[in-house]
Design a protein around this motif. Structure first.
Motif, PDB file in Angstrom:
ATOM      1  N   ALA A   1       0.859  -1.180   0.000  1.00 44.02           N
ATOM      2  CA  ALA A   1       0.000   0.000   0.000  1.00 44.02           C
ATOM      3  C   ALA A   1       0.897   1.232   0.000  1.00 44.02           C
ATOM      4  O   ALA A   1       2.087   1.158   0.301  1.00 44.02           O
ATOM      5  CB  ALA A   1      -0.910  -0.006   1.218  1.00 44.02           C
ATOM      6  N   LEU A   2       0.309   2.365  -0.330  1.00 44.96           N
ATOM      7  CA  LEU A   2       1.043   3.627  -0.400  1.00 44.96           C
ATOM      8  C   LEU A   2       0.611   4.551   0.720  1.00 44.96           C
ATOM      9  O   LEU A   2      -0.562   4.595   1.078  1.00 44.96           O
ATOM     10  CB  LEU A   2       0.788   4.298  -1.747  1.00 44.96           C
ATOM     11  N   SER A   3       1.572   5.271   1.254  1.00 41.93           N
ATOM     12  CA  SER A   3       1.309   6.266   2.291  1.00 41.93           C
ATOM     13  C   SER A   3       2.223   7.455   2.056  1.00 41.93           C
ATOM     14  O   SER A   3       3.242   7.347   1.370  1.00 41.93           O
ATOM     15  CB  SER A   3       1.593   5.691   3.683  1.00 41.93           C
ATOM     16  N   LEU A   4       1.847   8.565   2.646  1.00 39.70           N
ATOM     17  CA  LEU A   4       2.689   9.752   2.598  1.00 39.70           C
ATOM     18  C   LEU A   4       3.848   9.597   3.565  1.00 39.70           C
ATOM     19  O   LEU A   4       3.685   9.062   4.664  1.00 39.70           O
ATOM     20  CB  LEU A   4       1.884  10.993   2.988  1.00 39.70           C
ATOM     21  N   THR A   5       5.011  10.083   3.180  1.00 41.09           N
ATOM     22  CA  THR A   5       6.124  10.187   4.115  1.00 41.09           C
ATOM     23  C   THR A   5       5.908  11.458   4.932  1.00 41.09           C
ATOM     24  O   THR A   5       4.977  12.235   4.663  1.00 41.09           O
ATOM     25  CB  THR A   5       7.470  10.296   3.373  1.00 41.09           C
ATOM     26  N   GLU A   6       6.783  11.710   5.870  1.00 42.44           N
ATOM     27  CA  GLU A   6       6.667  12.948   6.645  1.00 42.44           C
ATOM     28  C   GLU A   6       6.784  14.161   5.718  1.00 42.44           C
ATOM     29  O   GLU A   6       6.028  15.121   5.850  1.00 42.44           O
ATOM     30  CB  GLU A   6       7.745  13.005   7.733  1.00 42.44           C
ATOM     31  N   ALA A   7       7.692  14.083   4.761  1.00 37.67           N
ATOM     32  CA  ALA A   7       7.831  15.186   3.800  1.00 37.67           C
ATOM     33  C   ALA A   7       6.562  15.333   2.959  1.00 37.67           C
ATOM     34  O   ALA A   7       6.124  16.452   2.670  1.00 37.67           O
ATOM     35  CB  ALA A   7       9.043  14.955   2.900  1.00 37.67           C
ATOM     36  N   GLY A   8       5.958  14.220   2.570  1.00 35.56           N
ATOM     37  CA  GLY A   8       4.708  14.261   1.814  1.00 35.56           C
ATOM     38  C   GLY A   8       3.575  14.848   2.633  1.00 35.56           C
ATOM     39  O   GLY A   8       2.766  15.630   2.115  1.00 35.56           O
ATOM     40  N   ARG A   9       3.494  14.469   3.902  1.00 35.86           N
ATOM     41  CA  ARG A   9       2.456  15.034   4.784  1.00 35.86           C
ATOM     42  C   ARG A   9       2.666  16.535   4.965  1.00 35.86           C
ATOM     43  O   ARG A   9       1.705  17.312   4.929  1.00 35.86           O
ATOM     44  CB  ARG A   9       2.463  14.337   6.147  1.00 35.86           C
ATOM     45  N   ASP A  10       3.918  16.943   5.173  1.00 39.76           N
ATOM     46  CA  ASP A  10       4.202  18.375   5.345  1.00 39.76           C
ATOM     47  C   ASP A  10       3.786  19.173   4.108  1.00 39.76           C
ATOM     48  O   ASP A  10       3.174  20.235   4.226  1.00 39.76           O
ATOM     49  CB  ASP A  10       5.691  18.599   5.633  1.00 39.76           C
TER      50      ASP A  10
END
Length: 180
Positions: free
Chosen positions: A124-133
């Motif tokens: 599955a795919l998730s946002l990294t911390e950089a993606g969330r920011d």
């Protein structure tokens, strides 16, 4: 983080060719003498969507992302740990296009692949911390575009419009075909 209470729209599965009945044209062959594009629903929907998409795309260029990439971020922010097929449904992106977009975001460190919550064998795919920011920096802009687009409508009218658009989307499944 506050999430929208609006449920994600999951399009119905495309019917196979065997279950799809051909659409019938009106008795006059659909050649009505009058057709006003300015009141045609497909045109009005496309025109509004195109205007908003183009304007929003210009604004998010400063974040070095495309509209499709933004939709990936927004979908994963709302519901993390999605498989590519789920993400395709939630973003209305073609799977081949989405696959290339996801690969680029993985390379840029904005997404990560992890084990699916539903199936430990699936990724599955998730946002990294950089993606969330990055997503959190763009959300206020997306909300501004929504407020501008809904200016002059009451909250009840805006909710009704959302409901009607979901209904139109589901209704149009009958036109989907696995044929090119």
């Amino acid at each position: 983080m506050r999430k929208s209470k609006t449920p994600a729209v999951v399009p119905p599965k495309k019917p196979g060719n065997a279950s799809r009945k051909p659409l019938k044209l009106p008795a006059d062959g659909g050649n009505s003498a009058d057709f006003d594009l300015e009141i045609a629903l497909p045109y009005l929907l496309a025109r509004a969507g195109t205007r908003m998409g183009q304007a929003f795309s210009k604004e998010i260029r400063r974040f070095d992302i495309s509209l499709t990439e933004w939709r990936v971020f927004a979908a994963l922010h709302h519901a993390p740990h999605q498989r590519l097929s789920q993400l395709a449904e939630h973003t209305s992106a073609e799977p081949s296009t989405l696959s290339r977009v996801v690969d680029g975001l993985l390379q840029r460190g904005l997404l990560v692949r992890d084990r699916s919550d539903e199936d430990a064998r699936a990724l599955a795919l998730s946002l990294t911390e950089a993606g969330r920011d990055l997503t959190l920096r763009i959300i206020p802009l997306a909300q501004l575009f929504e407020r501008v687009s809904l200016a002059g409508l009451s909250s009840a009218q805006a909710d009704a419009l959302r409901g009607m658009l979901r209904t139109v989307y589901v209704n149009l499944a009958v036109l989907d075909s696995s044929d090119p």
